[in-house]
Design a protein around this motif. Structure first.
Motif, PDB file in Angstrom:
ATOM      1  N   GLN A  61       0.837  -1.212   0.000  1.00 37.72           N
ATOM      2  CA  GLN A  61       0.000   0.000   0.000  1.00 37.72           C
ATOM      3  C   GLN A  61       0.869   1.258   0.000  1.00 37.72           C
ATOM      4  OE1 GLN A  61      -3.595   0.713   0.405  1.00 37.72           O
ATOM      5  NE2 GLN A  61      -3.627  -1.303  -0.546  1.00 37.72           N
ATOM      6  N   GLU A  62       0.335   2.326  -0.601  1.00 34.82           N
ATOM      7  CA  GLU A  62       1.048   3.599  -0.586  1.00 34.82           C
ATOM      8  C   GLU A  62       1.095   4.138   0.847  1.00 34.82           C
ATOM      9  OE1 GLU A  62      -0.112   6.228  -3.800  1.00 34.82           O
ATOM     10  OE2 GLU A  62       0.421   7.956  -2.560  1.00 34.82           O
ATOM     11  N   LEU A  63       2.285   4.574   1.276  1.00 31.88           N
ATOM     12  CA  LEU A  63       2.419   5.083   2.646  1.00 31.88           C
ATOM     13  C   LEU A  63       1.857   6.500   2.741  1.00 31.88           C
ATOM     14  CD1 LEU A  63       6.048   3.906   3.562  1.00 31.88           C
ATOM     15  CD2 LEU A  63       3.880   2.742   3.997  1.00 31.88           C
ATOM     16  N   LEU A  64       1.332   6.825   3.915  1.00 35.98           N
ATOM     17  CA  LEU A  64       0.765   8.147   4.154  1.00 35.98           C
ATOM     18  C   LEU A  64       1.737   8.938   5.019  1.00 35.98           C
ATOM     19  CD1 LEU A  64      -2.772   6.856   5.227  1.00 35.98           C
ATOM     20  CD2 LEU A  64      -2.057   7.584   2.927  1.00 35.98           C
ATOM     21  N   GLU A  65       1.948  10.204   4.679  1.00 38.94           N
ATOM     22  CA  GLU A  65       2.847  11.039   5.476  1.00 38.94           C
ATOM     23  C   GLU A  65       2.074  11.546   6.692  1.00 38.94           C
ATOM     24  OE1 GLU A  65       4.677  14.251   3.391  1.00 38.94           O
ATOM     25  OE2 GLU A  65       6.235  14.476   4.921  1.00 38.94           O
ATOM     26  N   ARG A  66       2.379  10.960   7.814  1.00 41.27           N
ATOM     27  CA  ARG A  66       1.620  11.283   9.028  1.00 41.27           C
ATOM     28  C   ARG A  66       2.493  10.954  10.240  1.00 41.27           C
ATOM     29  NH1 ARG A  66      -3.332   7.675   9.326  1.00 41.27           N
ATOM     30  NH2 ARG A  66      -4.048   8.906   7.576  1.00 41.27           N
ATOM     31  N   GLU A  67       2.880  11.973  10.954  1.00 39.94           N
ATOM     32  CA  GLU A  67       3.753  11.724  12.110  1.00 39.94           C
ATOM     33  C   GLU A  67       2.938  11.103  13.236  1.00 39.94           C
ATOM     34  OE1 GLU A  67       7.064  14.154  14.574  1.00 39.94           O
ATOM     35  OE2 GLU A  67       6.790  14.605  12.449  1.00 39.94           O
ATOM     36  N   SER A  68       3.386   9.954  13.710  1.00 42.59           N
ATOM     37  CA  SER A  68       2.666   9.318  14.811  1.00 42.59           C
ATOM     38  C   SER A  68       3.564   8.283  15.488  1.00 42.59           C
ATOM     39  CB  SER A  68       1.386   8.643  14.310  1.00 42.59           C
ATOM     40  OG  SER A  68       1.708   7.716  13.311  1.00 42.59           O
ATOM     41  N   ALA A  69       3.147   7.841  16.672  1.00 37.71           N
ATOM     42  CA  ALA A  69       3.890   6.802  17.389  1.00 37.71           C
ATOM     43  C   ALA A  69       3.640   5.471  16.681  1.00 37.71           C
ATOM     44  CB  ALA A  69       3.414   6.729  18.829  1.00 37.71           C
ATOM     45  N   CYS A  70       4.711   4.786  16.306  1.00 36.13           N
ATOM     46  CA  CYS A  70       4.565   3.553  15.521  1.00 36.13           C
ATOM     47  C   CYS A  70       5.325   2.404  16.176  1.00 36.13           C
ATOM     48  CB  CYS A  70       5.131   3.750  14.113  1.00 36.13           C
ATOM     49  SG  CYS A  70       4.289   5.032  13.188  1.00 36.13           S
ATOM     50  N   ILE A  71       4.866   1.196  15.885  1.00 40.82           N
ATOM     51  CA  ILE A  71       5.566  -0.011  16.361  1.00 40.82           C
ATOM     52  C   ILE A  71       6.082  -0.742  15.135  1.00 40.82           C
ATOM     53  CG2 ILE A  71       5.302  -2.233  17.539  1.00 40.82           C
ATOM     54  CD1 ILE A  71       3.124  -0.928  19.238  1.00 40.82           C
ATOM     55  N   CYS A  72       7.377  -1.048  15.128  1.00 45.57           N
ATOM     56  CA  CYS A  72       7.978  -1.698  13.963  1.00 45.57           C
ATOM     57  C   CYS A  72       7.421  -3.110  13.789  1.00 45.57           C
ATOM     58  CB  CYS A  72       9.499  -1.742  14.120  1.00 45.57           C
ATOM     59  SG  CYS A  72      10.298  -2.563  12.736  1.00 45.57           S
ATOM     60  N   SER A  73       6.958  -3.387  12.568  1.00 45.53           N
ATOM     61  CA  SER A  73       6.386  -4.713  12.278  1.00 45.53           C
ATOM     62  C   SER A  73       7.462  -5.793  12.274  1.00 45.53           C
ATOM     63  CB  SER A  73       5.722  -4.703  10.902  1.00 45.53           C
ATOM     64  OG  SER A  73       4.782  -3.672  10.817  1.00 45.53           O
ATOM     65  N   PHE A  74       8.727  -5.409  12.142  1.00 46.56           N
ATOM     66  CA  PHE A  74       9.802  -6.397  12.103  1.00 46.56           C
ATOM     67  C   PHE A  74      10.373  -6.670  13.503  1.00 46.56           C
ATOM     68  CE2 PHE A  74       9.670  -4.827   7.727  1.00 46.56           C
ATOM     69  CZ  PHE A  74       9.666  -6.020   7.030  1.00 46.56           C
ATOM     70  N   CYS A  75      10.759  -5.601  14.215  1.00 48.85           N
ATOM     71  CA  CYS A  75      11.470  -5.828  15.490  1.00 48.85           C
ATOM     72  C   CYS A  75      10.670  -5.420  16.710  1.00 48.85           C
ATOM     73  CB  CYS A  75      12.820  -5.110  15.471  1.00 48.85           C
ATOM     74  SG  CYS A  75      12.636  -3.324  15.691  1.00 48.85           S
ATOM     75  N   GLY A  76       9.510  -4.795  16.504  1.00 49.88           N
ATOM     76  CA  GLY A  76       8.668  -4.438  17.651  1.00 49.88           C
ATOM     77  C   GLY A  76       9.062  -3.141  18.343  1.00 49.88           C
ATOM     78  N   LYS A  77      10.116  -2.468  17.828  1.00 51.33           N
ATOM     79  CA  LYS A  77      10.556  -1.230  18.473  1.00 51.33           C
ATOM     80  C   LYS A  77       9.517  -0.126  18.264  1.00 51.33           C
ATOM     81  CE  LYS A  77      14.084   1.389  16.953  1.00 51.33           C
ATOM     82  NZ  LYS A  77      15.468   1.586  16.546  1.00 51.33           N
ATOM     83  N   GLN A  78       9.339   0.708  19.291  1.00 49.31           N
ATOM     84  CA  GLN A  78       8.423   1.847  19.166  1.00 49.31           C
ATOM     85  C   GLN A  78       9.225   3.096  18.860  1.00 49.31           C
ATOM     86  OE1 GLN A  78       5.430   2.354  22.136  1.00 49.31           O
ATOM     87  NE2 GLN A  78       5.495   0.213  22.729  1.00 49.31           N
ATOM     88  N   GLU A  79       8.771   3.856  17.885  1.00 49.07           N
ATOM     89  CA  GLU A  79       9.420   5.135  17.618  1.00 49.07           C
ATOM     90  C   GLU A  79       8.431   6.063  16.940  1.00 49.07           C
ATOM     91  OE1 GLU A  79      12.876   4.265  15.134  1.00 49.07           O
ATOM     92  OE2 GLU A  79      11.666   4.472  13.317  1.00 49.07           O
TER      93      GLU A  79
END
Ligand SMILES: [Zn+2]
Ligand SMILES: [Zn+2]
Length: 231
Positions: free
Chosen positions: A14-32
């Motif tokens: 899917q095309e990514l949306l430019e939106r600053e937000s708290a995210c959890i990495c789908s690969f390593c689980g890190k939050q940033e």
């Protein structure tokens, strides 16, 4: 006027949306704090985005709680460092079996075991399936069994088990005629390696039916001639 850059999710396309937000990495689980997010909730942290195949494998295998090696492999094969075909597929099979096996035993996989698995597979050249009847992915099934049973070169410790896993995976792949496909090789190695591991343990390890998640994007997909083909 310059056009806004367009980025796509490596996991779902899917095309990514430019939106600053708290995210959890789908690969390593890190939050940033992320700037580009997938509408389906996927996110790749900066460290994972820049990771080599070996680094991505280590990050994912140490973090995942999945007990299904196919699920872990499918996620990793969507990492940007994994191309349609390539030697990175050789490194994948043993670590995902080790991680899923440890999780199925309610333990966590050792980092040293993941690193050892990668080291054992890293020197296999590309294309050896055709040139010498070998396949790094299939041999990965042997490496996983060797590490789990601690066989090494000692016959008493189960050298035969490692040979059986690698040999069975190679025979399974040989049944699937036609040109090479690294996704098919990984699936054949996982299916056989996981089954043989269960047999050696005297129990059954399930992973469900494998359907390829890449049929639509592999240009030379064998389609209906592949047992994993997903229409
Ligand atoms: Zn996505
Ligand atoms: Zn990450």
């Amino acid at each position: 006027m310059s056009r806004q850059p367009v980025f796509y999710c490596s996991i779902c396309g899917q095309e990514l949306l430019e939106r600053e937000s708290a995210c959890i990495c789908s690969f390593c689980g890190k939050q940033e704090q992320g700037e580009w997010v997938c509408p389906n909730g996927h996110y790749t942290c900066e460290d994972c985005r820049l990771a080599s195949p070996a680094e991505a494998i280590e990050r994912v295998c140490l973090e995942t709680r999945s007990q299904n090696p196919r699920e872990i492999a499918d996620l990793l094969m969507r990492h940007p460092a994994f191309k349609d075909h390539g030697v990175e597929h050789h490194l994948l099979v043993a670590p995902v079996i080790l991680a899923a096996f440890a999780n199925s035993r309610q333990t966590r996989v050792d980092k040293a075991k993941i690193q050892s698995a990668i080291k054992r597979l890293v020197d296999i050249p590309i294309g050896v399936c055709g040139s010498r009847g070998d396949c790094g992915a299939c041999v990965g099934a042997g490496a996983a069994v060797s590490i789990i049973f601690g066989s090494g070169a000692n016959p008493a410790m189960g050298r035969s088990r490692a040979l059986r896993a690698a040999g069975s995976a190679l025979l399974r792949l040989a049944e699937m005629d036609g040109h090479r496909c690294c996704k098919q090789s990984v699936y054949a190695a996982l299916e056989t390696g996981w089954h043989i591991l269960g047999k050696e343990l005297g129990s059954s390890l399930e992973m469900g039916k494998i359907t390829c998640g890449f049929s639509h994007k592999i240009a030379d997909c064998k389609k209906g001639k592949c047992p994993y083909y997903n229409e």
